[in-house]
Design a protein around this motif. Structure first.
Motif, mmCIF file in Angstrom:
data_model
loop_
_atom_site.group_PDB
_atom_site.id
_atom_site.type_symbol
_atom_site.label_atom_id
_atom_site.label_comp_id
_atom_site.label_asym_id
_atom_site.label_seq_id
_atom_site.Cartn_x
_atom_site.Cartn_y
_atom_site.Cartn_z
ATOM 1 N N PHE A 39 27.797 -17.467 -5.108
ATOM 2 C CA PHE A 39 27.875 -17.088 -6.520
ATOM 3 C C PHE A 39 27.800 -15.569 -6.608
ATOM 4 N N SER A 40 28.009 -15.042 -7.794
ATOM 5 C CA SER A 40 27.785 -13.612 -7.996
ATOM 6 C C SER A 40 26.738 -13.435 -9.088
ATOM 7 N N MET A 41 26.040 -12.313 -9.026
ATOM 8 C CA MET A 41 25.048 -12.004 -10.047
ATOM 9 C C MET A 41 25.427 -10.677 -10.698
ATOM 10 N N SER A 42 25.415 -10.657 -12.040
ATOM 11 C CA SER A 42 25.865 -9.492 -12.787
ATOM 12 C C SER A 42 24.916 -9.184 -13.935
ATOM 13 N N VAL A 43 25.091 -7.987 -14.500
ATOM 14 C CA VAL A 43 24.458 -7.609 -15.756
ATOM 15 C C VAL A 43 25.555 -7.064 -16.660
ATOM 16 N N ALA A 44 25.482 -7.393 -17.937
ATOM 17 C CA ALA A 44 26.452 -6.901 -18.904
ATOM 18 C C ALA A 44 26.018 -5.507 -19.339
ATOM 19 N N ILE A 45 26.918 -4.538 -19.215
ATOM 20 C CA ILE A 45 26.586 -3.161 -19.564
ATOM 21 C C ILE A 45 27.583 -2.602 -20.572
ATOM 22 N N ASP A 46 27.175 -1.536 -21.234
ATOM 23 C CA ASP A 46 28.041 -0.774 -22.121
ATOM 24 C C ASP A 46 28.696 0.305 -21.266
ATOM 25 N N THR A 47 30.006 0.317 -21.185
ATOM 26 C CA THR A 47 30.696 1.282 -20.309
ATOM 27 C C THR A 47 30.452 2.722 -20.741
ATOM 28 N N ALA A 48 30.046 2.955 -21.986
ATOM 29 C CA ALA A 48 29.735 4.320 -22.436
ATOM 30 C C ALA A 48 28.519 4.877 -21.702
ATOM 31 N N ASN A 49 27.674 4.002 -21.156
ATOM 32 C CA ASN A 49 26.470 4.430 -20.443
ATOM 33 C C ASN A 49 26.664 4.516 -18.936
ATOM 34 N N LEU A 50 27.863 4.246 -18.451
ATOM 35 C CA LEU A 50 28.143 4.224 -17.024
ATOM 36 C C LEU A 50 28.837 5.520 -16.598
ATOM 37 N N ARG A 51 28.280 6.184 -15.611
ATOM 38 C CA ARG A 51 28.880 7.393 -15.022
ATOM 39 C C ARG A 51 29.032 7.156 -13.532
ATOM 40 N N TRP A 52 30.124 7.641 -12.953
ATOM 41 C CA TRP A 52 30.309 7.468 -11.519
ATOM 42 C C TRP A 52 30.913 8.702 -10.880
ATOM 43 N N THR A 53 30.702 8.765 -9.574
ATOM 44 C CA THR A 53 31.342 9.774 -8.739
ATOM 45 C C THR A 53 32.163 9.018 -7.713
ATOM 46 N N GLY A 54 33.199 9.654 -7.217
ATOM 47 C CA GLY A 54 34.126 8.974 -6.326
ATOM 48 C C GLY A 54 35.290 8.445 -7.148
ATOM 49 N N ASP A 55 36.143 7.729 -6.497
ATOM 50 C CA ASP A 55 37.364 7.257 -7.158
ATOM 51 C C ASP A 55 37.512 5.751 -6.970
ATOM 52 N N PRO A 56 36.870 4.953 -7.840
ATOM 53 C CA PRO A 56 37.001 3.509 -7.680
ATOM 54 C C PRO A 56 38.443 3.055 -7.896
ATOM 55 N N ALA A 57 38.869 2.136 -7.071
ATOM 56 C CA ALA A 57 40.189 1.523 -7.233
ATOM 57 C C ALA A 57 40.055 0.364 -8.208
ATOM 58 N N MET A 58 41.191 -0.109 -8.731
ATOM 59 C CA MET A 58 41.172 -1.202 -9.693
ATOM 60 C C MET A 58 42.347 -2.127 -9.417
ATOM 61 N N PHE A 59 42.095 -3.406 -9.557
ATOM 62 C CA PHE A 59 43.199 -4.362 -9.566
ATOM 63 C C PHE A 59 42.960 -5.350 -10.706
ATOM 64 N N GLU A 60 44.045 -5.909 -11.184
ATOM 65 C CA GLU A 60 43.975 -6.848 -12.296
ATOM 66 C C GLU A 60 44.158 -8.261 -11.761
ATOM 67 N N THR A 61 43.367 -9.167 -12.305
ATOM 68 C CA THR A 61 43.458 -10.557 -11.916
ATOM 69 C C THR A 61 43.227 -11.424 -13.155
ATOM 70 N N VAL A 62 43.334 -12.708 -12.975
ATOM 71 C CA VAL A 62 43.025 -13.649 -14.043
ATOM 72 C C VAL A 62 41.741 -14.364 -13.650
ATOM 73 N N ALA A 63 40.753 -14.310 -14.521
ATOM 74 C CA ALA A 63 39.468 -14.943 -14.258
ATOM 75 C C ALA A 63 39.605 -16.461 -14.216
ATOM 76 N N PHE A 64 38.617 -17.119 -13.693
ATOM 77 C CA PHE A 64 38.607 -18.568 -13.597
ATOM 78 C C PHE A 64 38.760 -19.193 -14.975
ATOM 79 N N SER A 65 38.272 -18.488 -15.995
ATOM 80 C CA SER A 65 38.379 -18.968 -17.374
ATOM 81 C C SER A 65 39.782 -18.804 -17.939
#
Length: 146
Positions: A39-65
């Motif tokens: 399983f995976s464990m997550s927390v729901a966050i507001d993206t306005a409060n998220l800051r990062w360094t580095g260059d995350p990659a992204m891919f698009e998928t369709v969730a199980f739902s």
């Protein structure tokens, strides 16, 4: 106080302002694949409060739902960091395993119990859904830490 985390190799680091919301677990097939676990464990966050360094990659998928999902990960080591529903979404699901300090974090709810891996036991007093509630965002925010 900032909450910090990042990928396995350290190429992408992040910080999150504010208190960490209650965590939840998802047992769907997609989450099992992305976490390479039961399983995976997550927390729901507001993206306005998220800051990062580095260059995350992204891919698009369709969730199980069936919903569209944008998945952010480290292009070097492949660690999934967070995902969200669209580019303009104010909410994201941050992966608990990427936090620097996970002491005391336990899931306060479970999704997709119909797909749970045999042998995984969950607390009986924790809310759980065979699939997911109609309004997942509202459900996530309703979770309370013990």
């Amino acid at each position: 106080m900032a909450i910090t985390g990042g990928c396995q190799c350290g190429a992408v680091r992040y910080s999150l302002e504010g208190a960490l919301p209650a965590a939840y677990s998802c047992h769907c097939g997609e989450c099992k694949k992305q976490s390479a676990s039961a399983f995976s464990m997550s927390v729901a966050i507001d993206t306005a409060n998220l800051r990062w360094t580095g260059d995350p990659a992204m891919f698009e998928t369709v969730a199980f739902s069936g919903a569209r999902k944008l998945c952010y990960f480290c292009a070097n080591c492949g660690t999934r960091l967070w995902h969200r529903g669209s580019e303009d979404s104010a909410a994201a699901s941050l992966k608990v395993g990427t936090l620097d300090d996970t002491v005391g974090i336990e899931p306060m709810g479970h999704l997709w119990m119909s797909k749970i891996q045999p042998g995984i036991a969950i607390a009986k007093d924790v809310p759980a859904f065979d699939t997911q509630p109609d309004d997942v965002a509202a459900w996530r925010t309703s979770l309370v830490k013990r």
